[in-house]
Design an enzyme around this catalytic site. Structure first.
Site, PDB file in Angstrom:
ATOM      1  N   LYS A  43      15.214 -37.757  -8.289  1.00 20.00           N
ATOM      2  CA  LYS A  43      14.873 -37.699 -10.795  1.00 20.00           C
ATOM      3  C   LYS A  43      16.262 -37.844 -10.618  1.00 20.00           C
ATOM      4  O   LYS A  43      16.791 -37.347 -10.275  1.00 20.00           O
ATOM      5  CB  LYS A  43      14.350 -36.722 -10.815  1.00 20.00           C
ATOM      6  N   GLN A  89      23.116 -34.499  -8.442  1.00 22.14           N
ATOM      7  CA  GLN A  89      22.131 -34.092  -9.200  1.00 22.14           C
ATOM      8  C   GLN A  89      21.062 -33.497  -8.291  1.00 22.14           C
ATOM      9  O   GLN A  89      19.781 -32.874  -9.091  1.00 22.14           O
ATOM     10  CB  GLN A  89      20.912 -35.314  -8.761  1.00 22.14           C
ATOM     11  N   LYS A  91      22.086 -29.870  -9.301  1.00 22.83           N
ATOM     12  CA  LYS A  91      21.548 -29.842 -10.407  1.00 22.83           C
ATOM     13  C   LYS A  91      19.975 -29.280 -11.243  1.00 22.83           C
ATOM     14  O   LYS A  91      19.549 -28.655 -11.751  1.00 22.83           O
ATOM     15  CB  LYS A  91      21.508 -30.955 -11.035  1.00 22.83           C
ATOM     16  N   LYS A 138      19.843 -40.909  -8.005  1.00 26.95           N
ATOM     17  CA  LYS A 138      20.719 -41.864  -8.845  1.00 26.95           C
ATOM     18  C   LYS A 138      20.466 -43.429  -9.154  1.00 26.95           C
ATOM     19  O   LYS A 138      20.744 -43.603  -8.207  1.00 26.95           O
ATOM     20  CB  LYS A 138      21.959 -41.278  -8.905  1.00 26.95           C
ATOM     21  N   GLY A 195      17.751 -42.307 -18.449  1.00 24.04           N
ATOM     22  CA  GLY A 195      19.458 -42.868 -18.354  1.00 24.04           C
ATOM     23  C   GLY A 195      20.405 -42.226 -18.415  1.00 24.04           C
ATOM     24  O   GLY A 195      20.208 -40.753 -17.834  1.00 24.04           O
ATOM     25  N   ASP A 196      21.886 -43.047 -18.097  1.00 17.63           N
ATOM     26  CA  ASP A 196      22.559 -42.015 -17.945  1.00 17.63           C
ATOM     27  C   ASP A 196      23.580 -42.874 -19.463  1.00 17.63           C
ATOM     28  O   ASP A 196      23.333 -44.658 -19.689  1.00 17.63           O
ATOM     29  CB  ASP A 196      23.374 -42.487 -16.671  1.00 17.63           C
ATOM     30  N   THR A 231      21.033 -32.928 -23.088  1.00 13.04           N
ATOM     31  CA  THR A 231      21.554 -33.093 -22.571  1.00 13.04           C
ATOM     32  C   THR A 231      22.982 -31.731 -23.154  1.00 13.04           C
ATOM     33  O   THR A 231      23.560 -31.279 -22.912  1.00 13.04           O
ATOM     34  CB  THR A 231      22.660 -34.228 -21.983  1.00 13.04           C
ATOM     35  N   ASN A 278      25.190 -39.901 -26.345  1.00 13.85           N
ATOM     36  CA  ASN A 278      24.253 -39.063 -26.671  1.00 13.85           C
ATOM     37  C   ASN A 278      24.974 -37.887 -26.029  1.00 13.85           C
ATOM     38  O   ASN A 278      24.231 -36.847 -27.120  1.00 13.85           O
ATOM     39  CB  ASN A 278      23.386 -39.338 -25.397  1.00 13.85           C
TER      40      ASN A 278
HETATM   41  N1  GLU Z   1      21.763 -39.043 -16.172  1.00 10.41           N
HETATM   42  C1  GLU Z   1      21.319 -37.630 -17.052  1.00 10.41           C
HETATM   43  C2  GLU Z   1      21.826 -36.384 -16.059  1.00 10.41           C
HETATM   44  O1  GLU Z   1      22.902 -37.075 -15.189  1.00 10.41           O
HETATM   45  C3  GLU Z   1      19.724 -37.282 -17.140  1.00 10.41           C
HETATM   46  C4  GLU Z   1      19.157 -38.201 -15.612  1.00 10.41           C
HETATM   47  C5  GLU Z   1      17.593 -37.868 -16.104  1.00 10.41           C
HETATM   48  O2  GLU Z   1      16.597 -37.510 -16.988  1.00 10.41           O
HETATM   49  O3  GLU Z   1      16.392 -37.584 -15.071  1.00 10.41           O
HETATM   50  O4  GLU Z   1      21.805 -35.576 -15.511  1.00 10.41           O
END
Ligand code: GLU
Length: 448
Positions: free
Chosen positions: A92, A113, A116, A128, A167-168, A212, A243
């Site tokens: 994810k 990630q 996190k 990612k 997204g990112d 976020t 965002n």
């Molecule tokens: N890109 C975001 C992050 O850095 C969200 C990732 C997601 O929602 O999967 O955590």
């Protein structure tokens, strides 16, 4: 070999096997620097080579993305997906479309990630992806063709139980829409849970767009609370205007703070009266304009400054919400000189290692991205939960869940730091709490 020597030799191997990937090295270094006491206490993790395994992605995909622009010219970009770790759930993590994207950038983001996502307490692994595609000044039709071409390769690696992008930077609701449409067309499945950040009318979650930025401010409030303070009346400097920044500004304002800045790659705006969020949203979300347009239209009181000096603006709280390594040692020293109380990262790894050292050395509350910006991915997991049960929750309910999750993340970082004798050190707390969860699952699942 001592634990420290062992960690150093693991790091040396990582450098050798991943040459030139400086951001990945930086992200690994920061985590490894905090793991000595864990390995010392739990030799079984060293024996199972958990650190070596967790720093090697389970799978790395690199692919060609050909597309043609509106004039018919052909372009070739590079697509990436790094499926880093699936101990806790399907891979994810977001997709980033930006010319700076390389394998090393995607690996640093994917590595962060893992921990996190673990910290959120939700069943999600780490991954990612992205592309060096530059969406700037591209028409909707060009963006659509690019997204369709990107998904035409990536779809075979995705699935709600396999890998779930979102997204990112450079990937928002519009791009997720085009990516989802192409996935649905190729697979002939309405598999809502394969992507998150979807539109509200077709499987998206309330509060995901806000999550976020909101989460980052909620984390800041939790940190301030440990010192008997809150955000009411605080002067806040935010970098970025995407965002994350927009919704960090919104939540900070809701909690009584005055946010005096925002920025983009050309410069920053100082608005002493406080950012007019409706105007900023109109310019950034609707018109896809620049922050210099904001200063122009806002009139007296707001001014635009060219360059990267946003951290020179005095503040009580700083929220870096733009991109990696945007706050360096000199910036941190300036913030400290101006009496900053808290810094929380809405972006991924925005503070350089020297910046972190200076902030922590001065006793500033410092919330690293993997804790402070985890609200986005946590709400993605809530979106997956709603998709799996074909349900859809209210904004208030989803926001309440987000607040609980941010409280949980703060508590577990705080308690873990204390447990390891480093009270108030959120870097130690976040890294160890996240690592322990992933490590335990990896040990339980055997040598895979
Ligand atoms: N890109 C975001 C992050 O850095 C969200 C990732 C997601 O929602 O999967 O955590």
């Amino acid at each position: 070999m001592s634990v420290t020597q062992r960690i150093e030799s693991i790091y040396a191997q990582i450098l050798q096997r991943n040459p030139g990937e400086t951001e990945f090295h930086q992200a690994v270094r920061e985590v490894l620097d905090t793991l000595d006491p864990v390995l010392a206490k739990r030799p079984e993790l060293a024996e199972a080579k958990i650190i070596e395994r967790v720093s090697e992605p389970e799978r790395q995909l690199i692919f060609r993305v050909p597309w043609s622009d509106d004039s018919g010219e052909v372009h070739i970009n590079r697509g990436f997906r790094v499926e880093f770790n699936s101990a806790l759930g399907p891979y994810k993590g977001g997709l980033r479309f930006h010319p700076s994207v390389t394998l090393g950038i995607v690996k640093f983001l994917g590595f962060e990630q893992i921990f996190k996502n673990a910290l959120t307490g939700m069943p999600i692994g780490g991954g990612k992806g992205g592309s060096d595609f530059d969406p700037k000044n591209r028409s909707d039709a060009e963006i659509m063709r690019f997204c369709q071409s990107f998904m035409t390769e990536l779809y075979r690696h995705l699935g709600e139980y396999t890998d779930v992008p979102a997204g990112d930077i450079g990937v928002g609701g519009r791009e997720i829409g085009y990516l989802f449409g192409q996935y649905k067309r190729i697979t002939n499945r309405y598999e809502s849970g394969v992507l998150t950040g979807k539109g509200l009318g077709w499987g998206g979650a309330q509060a995901r767009t806000e999550a976020t930025g909101y989460g980052c401010v909620l984390f800041t409030a939790e940190m301030l609370r440990t010192r008997g303070e809150d955000l009411d009346g605080q002067r806040v400097v935010v970098s970025g205007s995407g965002n994350v920044a927009i919704y960090a500004i919104e939540k900070a304002q809701q909690l009584g703070a005055t946010v005096v800045t925002c920025s983009d790659s050309t410069g920053y705006v100082v608005d002493e009266k406080g950012i007019d969020l409706e105007l900023l949203k109109q310019i950034k979300e609707v018109e896809r304009g620049r922050v210099s347009d904001y200063a122009e239209r806002r009139g007296a009181g707001a001014h635009f400054v060219t360059g990267t000096g946003v951290w020179e603006v005095p503040c009580d709280v700083a929220l870096p919400c733009a991109t990696q390594n945007e706050l360096n040692g000199a910036d941190a020293a300036t913030l400290v000189e101006h009496g900053v109380k808290a810094v929380a990262e809405g972006a991924n790894m925005p503070t350089t290692p020297e910046g972190v050292r200076i902030l922590q050395g001065a006793g500033v509350l410092y919330g690293p991205g993997k804790a402070a910006n985890a609200g986005g991915v946590a709400t993605s997991a809530l979106e997956m939960q709603q998709n799996a049960s074909r349900d859809s929750w209210t904004f208030a309910h989803t926001e309440e869940r987000l607040a609980q999750i941010m409280g949980h993340i703060h508590r577990s970082c705080h308690e873990t730091a204390e447990r390891y004798g480093r009270p108030g050190n959120y870097v130690v707390g976040a890294n160890i709490a996240g690592f322990e969860l992933v490590a335990e699952a990896m040990v339980a699942q055997g040598l895979i």
